[in-house]
Design a protein around this motif. Structure first.
Motif, PDB file in Angstrom:
ATOM      1  N   GLY A  60       0.789  -1.234   0.000  1.00 51.55           N
ATOM      2  CA  GLY A  60       0.000   0.000   0.000  1.00 51.55           C
ATOM      3  C   GLY A  60       0.815   1.275   0.000  1.00 51.55           C
ATOM      4  N   ARG A  61       2.152   1.164  -0.100  1.00 55.62           N
ATOM      5  CA  ARG A  61       2.995   2.378  -0.076  1.00 55.62           C
ATOM      6  C   ARG A  61       3.983   2.365  -1.234  1.00 55.62           C
ATOM      7  N   TYR A  62       4.266   3.560  -1.740  1.00 54.51           N
ATOM      8  CA  TYR A  62       5.326   3.680  -2.744  1.00 54.51           C
ATOM      9  C   TYR A  62       6.668   3.741  -2.037  1.00 54.51           C
ATOM     10  N   GLU A  63       7.622   2.984  -2.545  1.00 54.69           N
ATOM     11  CA  GLU A  63       8.939   2.915  -1.904  1.00 54.69           C
ATOM     12  C   GLU A  63      10.027   2.848  -2.960  1.00 54.69           C
ATOM     13  N   SER A  64      11.216   3.288  -2.578  1.00 58.35           N
ATOM     14  CA  SER A  64      12.370   3.142  -3.483  1.00 58.35           C
ATOM     15  C   SER A  64      12.795   1.681  -3.490  1.00 58.35           C
ATOM     16  N   ALA A  65      13.566   1.332  -4.502  1.00 61.32           N
ATOM     17  CA  ALA A  65      14.089  -0.030  -4.551  1.00 61.32           C
ATOM     18  C   ALA A  65      15.217  -0.167  -3.549  1.00 61.32           C
ATOM     19  N   SER A  66      15.451  -1.379  -3.066  1.00 58.04           N
ATOM     20  CA  SER A  66      16.591  -1.624  -2.174  1.00 58.04           C
ATOM     21  C   SER A  66      17.848  -1.218  -2.932  1.00 58.04           C
ATOM     22  N   GLY A  67      18.699  -0.476  -2.285  1.00 64.30           N
ATOM     23  CA  GLY A  67      19.926  -0.040  -2.951  1.00 64.30           C
ATOM     24  C   GLY A  67      19.667   1.093  -3.921  1.00 64.30           C
ATOM     25  N   ASP A  68      18.429   1.577  -3.958  1.00 67.45           N
ATOM     26  CA  ASP A  68      18.060   2.722  -4.796  1.00 67.45           C
ATOM     27  C   ASP A  68      18.366   2.516  -6.283  1.00 67.45           C
ATOM     28  N   ALA A  69      18.328   1.275  -6.747  1.00 66.75           N
ATOM     29  CA  ALA A  69      18.623   1.002  -8.166  1.00 66.75           C
ATOM     30  C   ALA A  69      17.517   1.576  -9.055  1.00 66.75           C
ATOM     31  N   ARG A  70      17.907   2.029 -10.241  1.00 69.08           N
ATOM     32  CA  ARG A  70      16.946   2.620 -11.185  1.00 69.08           C
ATOM     33  C   ARG A  70      17.283   2.181 -12.597  1.00 69.08           C
ATOM     34  N   PHE A  71      16.288   2.188 -13.456  1.00 66.60           N
ATOM     35  CA  PHE A  71      16.562   2.013 -14.885  1.00 66.60           C
ATOM     36  C   PHE A  71      15.904   3.159 -15.652  1.00 66.60           C
ATOM     37  N   THR A  72      16.396   3.396 -16.859  1.00 69.32           N
ATOM     38  CA  THR A  72      15.898   4.523 -17.650  1.00 69.32           C
ATOM     39  C   THR A  72      14.791   4.050 -18.587  1.00 69.32           C
ATOM     40  N   ASP A  73      13.692   4.787 -18.559  1.00 67.82           N
ATOM     41  CA  ASP A  73      12.541   4.472 -19.419  1.00 67.82           C
ATOM     42  C   ASP A  73      12.459   5.566 -20.490  1.00 67.82           C
ATOM     43  N   LEU A  74      12.611   5.169 -21.755  1.00 67.74           N
ATOM     44  CA  LEU A  74      12.607   6.159 -22.845  1.00 67.74           C
ATOM     45  C   LEU A  74      11.212   6.352 -23.428  1.00 67.74           C
ATOM     46  N   VAL A  97       1.376  -9.881  -6.985  1.00 69.52           N
ATOM     47  CA  VAL A  97       2.511  -9.005  -7.296  1.00 69.52           C
ATOM     48  C   VAL A  97       2.541  -8.879  -8.813  1.00 69.52           C
ATOM     49  N   LEU A  98       2.464  -7.653  -9.279  1.00 67.63           N
ATOM     50  CA  LEU A  98       2.457  -7.381 -10.723  1.00 67.63           C
ATOM     51  C   LEU A  98       3.832  -6.890 -11.146  1.00 67.63           C
ATOM     52  N   LYS A  99       4.391  -7.524 -12.185  1.00 67.12           N
ATOM     53  CA  LYS A  99       5.719  -7.096 -12.672  1.00 67.12           C
ATOM     54  C   LYS A  99       5.563  -6.649 -14.129  1.00 67.12           C
ATOM     55  N   PRO A 100       5.563  -5.313 -14.352  1.00 67.52           N
ATOM     56  CA  PRO A 100       5.485  -4.821 -15.728  1.00 67.52           C
ATOM     57  C   PRO A 100       6.858  -4.894 -16.406  1.00 67.52           C
ATOM     58  N   SER A 101       6.862  -4.674 -17.710  1.00 63.36           N
ATOM     59  CA  SER A 101       8.120  -4.680 -18.456  1.00 63.36           C
ATOM     60  C   SER A 101       8.906  -3.415 -18.161  1.00 63.36           C
ATOM     61  N   GLU A 102      10.220  -3.531 -18.207  1.00 63.95           N
ATOM     62  CA  GLU A 102      11.066  -2.341 -17.980  1.00 63.95           C
ATOM     63  C   GLU A 102      10.868  -1.312 -19.086  1.00 63.95           C
ATOM     64  N   LEU A 103      10.324  -1.749 -20.243  1.00 60.70           N
ATOM     65  CA  LEU A 103      10.185  -0.814 -21.367  1.00 60.70           C
ATOM     66  C   LEU A 103       8.959   0.085 -21.235  1.00 60.70           C
ATOM     67  N   ALA A 104       7.984  -0.311 -20.445  1.00 59.60           N
ATOM     68  CA  ALA A 104       6.766   0.509 -20.306  1.00 59.60           C
ATOM     69  C   ALA A 104       6.074   0.196 -18.978  1.00 59.60           C
ATOM     70  N   PRO A 105       6.651   0.694 -17.878  1.00 60.15           N
ATOM     71  CA  PRO A 105       6.102   0.321 -16.565  1.00 60.15           C
ATOM     72  C   PRO A 105       5.144   1.342 -15.948  1.00 60.15           C
ATOM     73  N   LEU A 106       4.960   2.516 -16.577  1.00 64.05           N
ATOM     74  CA  LEU A 106       4.397   3.646 -15.824  1.00 64.05           C
ATOM     75  C   LEU A 106       2.919   3.531 -15.474  1.00 64.05           C
ATOM     76  N   THR A 107       2.086   3.051 -16.401  1.00 67.09           N
ATOM     77  CA  THR A 107       0.656   2.970 -16.027  1.00 67.09           C
ATOM     78  C   THR A 107       0.432   1.860 -15.006  1.00 67.09           C
ATOM     79  N   PRO A 116       8.160  -2.714 -10.704  1.00 69.70           N
ATOM     80  CA  PRO A 116       8.902  -2.488 -11.940  1.00 69.70           C
ATOM     81  C   PRO A 116      10.309  -3.046 -11.748  1.00 69.70           C
ATOM     82  N   GLY A 117      10.888  -3.541 -12.819  1.00 70.88           N
ATOM     83  CA  GLY A 117      12.236  -4.109 -12.700  1.00 70.88           C
ATOM     84  C   GLY A 117      12.611  -4.825 -13.976  1.00 70.88           C
ATOM     85  N   LEU A 118      13.798  -5.373 -13.999  1.00 69.67           N
ATOM     86  CA  LEU A 118      14.279  -6.072 -15.184  1.00 69.67           C
ATOM     87  C   LEU A 118      13.770  -7.524 -15.158  1.00 69.67           C
TER      88      LEU A 118
END
Ligand code: NDP
Length: 490
Positions: free
Chosen positions: A9-23, A179-189, A211-213
């Motif tokens: 129920g909460r938005y949280e950063s990833a462990s280790g604050d890892a991020r990927f770029t969404d174009l 648990v829903l895992k969207p694609s790294e290419l289009a995770p925003l909606t 979201p994740g790889l």
């Protein structure tokens, strides 16, 4: 725009604050830096879903009570249709009219439909007789449908909100958590759904979004806390998912790729069929599992028919996905555009004729690729045998019905087929003999959500839609009661 994981129920950063770029496919610019889940986040999300499944109110609520909350979730999606549609159009590159009017609208409908179905789904009871310890007994067999527990839902990038809700609708309506895992290419909606879930009053932990790889998806499939996996994606990944799920004997449903044929007979309404064929392949720039990517056309009408399809291409308005008038946008990524072009270049080098005919030039920026018809292509070529997942229609000619069916059944895929003919007997005969999960006659992909959706052969395993989905997400459980044949007390 929210870009973090949604857990408990909460938005949280990833462990280790890892991020990927969404174009953004239309501009090639960075749209978002998105939190990238790793195995620690998978553990946290599954633990939250497990708690909600084992100790939370959700599985124990009446279907009606769950339906009320899910109805509010659908309301939230509808209320934010334009925003979500804009986000989807920017993230995927699909035209906004398609996103808002089809994908987002279907997203809300998916949730509402399965909530209503779960409310009206009655269980079976049967009566019988048996002898036990010398007594004649009557049996009352009750078949209960218990929620599976925790579902993992893994989706591709081409229609995230529509495909996510298509799976989480029945999963949640049946009383599971997920648990829903969207694609790294289009995770925003998919990420945005967390906000809608909170606004709707979904209890924490019922819906978690990671979201994740691909590695996050793999960790989810192998996780001992997950009870069932609904995977939508490519055949190769589907194979890996099934193998990983086998380790812990998890239930799996696979919605995989396709190479769906359009069979066009000389007795078809040619103009309508050409419009239908063009729509089947060029909608979403061909990035659709049910794309009608093979044209099998009766030889005597082939040239005329191809000309009609090319004329349809000429009608397509290519451009900015955010423009309401656009009906053809960019592909998802530079890598995908290169892959699509690889098929076309290889076929051209082998003697195929490349036909096109768009109105106007391609925009200078963005991962655009023109709609293409590949004629004179060899039946054993990769362009004919493999899923391109792009705007490329290959042409094969046939002289009679048997040959058309043999061509349609060639290859390893079996998702959908489209038959274009005005002869009703032929339509039924051909539909009967085609080895696909779905056949449409004189139409493309009209959906009734009660009907089974899924692929034969290597296009998938299992069916979604209506009761098929609810059956997947529940465990049939027998409760056998007995009572004496005679009334001992008179
Ligand atoms: P992929 O198979 O590459 O990926 C699908 C999802 O699986 C993504 O979220 C991906 O994450 C994730 N993933 C990758 N590796 C693993 C793994 N080992 N274990 C678990 N999950 C993993 O497909 P695409 O995203 O490229 O989508 C295109 C494909 O989807 C096409 O073949 C298309 O036909 C099919 N599809 C099928 C549909 C159907 O209903 N039959 C509907 C729509 C599409 P990440 O992206 O981050 O790597």
């Amino acid at each position: 725009m929210e870009t973090r994981l949604f857990i408990d129920g909460r938005y949280e950063s990833a462990s280790g604050d890892a991020r990927f770029t969404d174009l953004e496919p239309a501009t090639e610019a960075t749209l978002a830096e998105v939190a990238s889940a790793d195995t620690r986040d998978v553990d946290r999300a599954v633990a939250a879903a497990r708690r909600a499944a084992d100790h939370g109110p959700w599985p124990r609520m009446s279907a009606e009570a769950r339906g009320k909350i899910l109805g509010r979730l659908a309301d939230e999606i509808e209320k934010h249709a334009r925003e979500l549609g804009t986000l989807e159009a920017r993230d995927v590159g699909k035209p906004i009219s398609e996103c808002v009017n089809h994908d987002i609208a279907r997203g809300a409908r998916n949730i509402r439909f399965f909530a209503a179905l779960a409310e009206t789904w009655t269980q079976e009871a049967s009566f019988g007789a048996a002898k036990f310890l010398g007594a004649d007994l009557r049996l009352a067999n009750l078949t209960a449908r218990a929620p599976l527990g925790v579902g993992a839902i893994i989706i591709p990038w081409n229609s995230p909100l529509m495909l996510g809700t298509w799976n989480l609708g029945p999963c949640l309506a049946a009383g599971n958590t997920c648990v829903l895992k969207p694609s790294e290419l289009a995770p925003l909606t998919s990420i945005a759904l967390g906000e809608s879930a909170n606004a709707a009053g979904l209890p924490p932990g019922v819906l978690n979004i990671l979201p994740g790889l691909g590695a996050a998806g793999a960790a989810l499939v192998g996780h001992p806390g997950v009870d069932g996996v609904a995977f939508t994606g490519g055949v190769a990944t589907g194979r890996r998912v099934m193998a990983a799920a086998a380790e812990s004997l998890k239930r799996v449903t696979l919605e995989l790729g396709g190479k769906s044929p359009n069979l066009v007979f000389a007795d078809a309404d040619l103009k309508r069929s050409a419009a239908g064929v063009a729509r089947s392949i060029f909608r979403s720039q061909g990035q659709s599992c049910v794309a009608g990517s093979r044209l099998l056309v009766e030889r005597k009408i082939a040239d005329d028919f191809i000309a009609l399809v090319i004329a349809e291409i000429g009608q397509l308005r290519i451009g900015d996905p955010l423009d309401d008038k656009t009906d053809y946008g960019p592909l998802i990524s530079a890598a995908h555009r290169e892959r699509v072009d690889g098929f076309v270049s290889e076929a051209r080098a082998a003697g195929a004729e490349v036909l096109g005919g768009m109105r106007g030039a391609l925009p200078a920026r963005g991962f655009y690729y023109p709609p293409i018809v590949l004629d004179r292509v060899r039946p054993e070529s990769r362009a004919v045998c493999e899923e391109i997942f792009g705007p490329v229609l290959t042409v094969e000619r046939f002289d009679h019905e048997d040959e058309a069916i043999a061509l349609a059944n060639a290859g390893r895929y079996g998702l959908a087929a489209y038959v274009w003919t005005m002869n009703g007997e032929r339509a039924l005969r051909v539909a009967d003999r085609i080895r696909t999960g779905m056949v449409w006659v004189n139409s493309f992909f009209l959906r009734d959500l009660r009907t089974p959706f899924g692929g034969a052969r290597q296009s998938g395993l299992g069916r979604q839609g209506g009761r098929h989905s609810l059956e997947f997400w529940t465990e049939a459980k027998l409760i056998c009661m007995t009572y004496p044949e005679d009334n001992a007390n008179g």
